[in-house]
Design a protein around this motif. Structure first.
Motif: not given
Length: 176
Positions: A34-60
Motif C-alpha cells: 500500500g501507500v505509506g503516509y503520516r497524519i499527526g503522530g500516526h504512520r498509516l498505510v492504505s491499500s493501492f486499491g483505495e488510493v486513486v492518485e497522489i498529487l500536490s495540493m490543488p488550489p482550494v
C-alpha cells in the motif's frame, strides 16, 4: 546506409548485453502492499486499491457553511472534488499546510475526494510475519478505520481503510 533508428536499436542491444541482472524480489501472495503516509503522530498505510492518485495540493475554493475539516473544492483536469483536512476530521487539529503539500485522492460514491496528509512515505510492503496487534494504533477516532497493523523498519504502521472512511455518515455529511 543505416538510419538513426537502426543505430539506436543496435546501441540498445549492445547495452543490454552488458547489463547486470539484479535478483528479483519475490513478493508472495501473503504480502500486503500500500501507500505509506503520516497524519499527526500516526504512520498509516492504505491499500493501492483505495488510493486513486497522489498529487500536490490543488488550489482550494472555500465553501461557506461546510464543516471546518472540509477545506473546500479543488479542480483537477476540469473535475471538481472536495478537499478534506483528514487530521482535523480525525484528531480535531488542523494540518499545517506547506509548500509541496501532498494529498491522497480516494474514490467514493459520487466522486473523488482529496485528503491532506502530513507526510508521504510512498510504497510500503509488509509480510504476514510483520503483522502486529492493531489496538495501540487504533485509539480514538482511528479505531473505526484501523483494524490491522504491521511493524517494519522500527515503526508501527496502521492499515487505514479509506473505503470505510468514505462510508462513514459523518464524513459524507460535510455541511455544517
Amino acid at each position: 546506409m543505416r538510419t538513426p533508428f537502426d543505430i539506436l536499436s543496435d546501441y540498445e542491444q549492445r547495452s543490454l548485453g552488458h547489463a547486470v541482472r539484479l535478483p528479483a524480489r519475490e513478493l508472495g501472495p501473503e504480502t500486503w502492499r500500500g501507500v505509506g503516509y503520516r497524519i499527526g503522530g500516526h504512520r498509516l498505510v492504505s491499500s493501492f486499491g483505495e488510493v486513486v492518485e497522489i498529487l500536490s495540493m490543488p488550489p482550494v475554493t472555500p465553501l461557506p457553511g461546510a464543516q471546518p475539516w472540509l477545506l473546500g473544492i479543488g479542480n483537477l483536469r476540469g473535475n471538481l472534488f472536495p478537499v478534506v483536512d483528514l487530521k482535523l476530521f480525525l484528531e480535531g487539529e488542523r494540518t499545517v499546510l506547506h509548500e509541496g503539500q501532498r494529498v491522497l485522492v480516494m474514490r467514493q460514491q459520487g466522486g473523488d475526494v482529496a485528503l491532506t496528509i502530513d507526510e508521504l512515505y510512498g510504497q510500503r510492503s509488509f509480510g504476514e510475519e510483520q503483522s502486529i496487534d492493531p489496538a495501540p494504533l487504533a485509539q480514538g477516532r482511528y479505531a473505526h478505520f484501523v483494524d490491522r497493523a504491521f511493524h517494519s523498519d522500527g515503526a508501527d504502521w496502521g492499515v487505514f481503510s479509506l473505503s470505510r472512511l468514505a462510508r462513514t455518515p459523518e464524513f459524507r455529511q460535510a455541511a455544517a
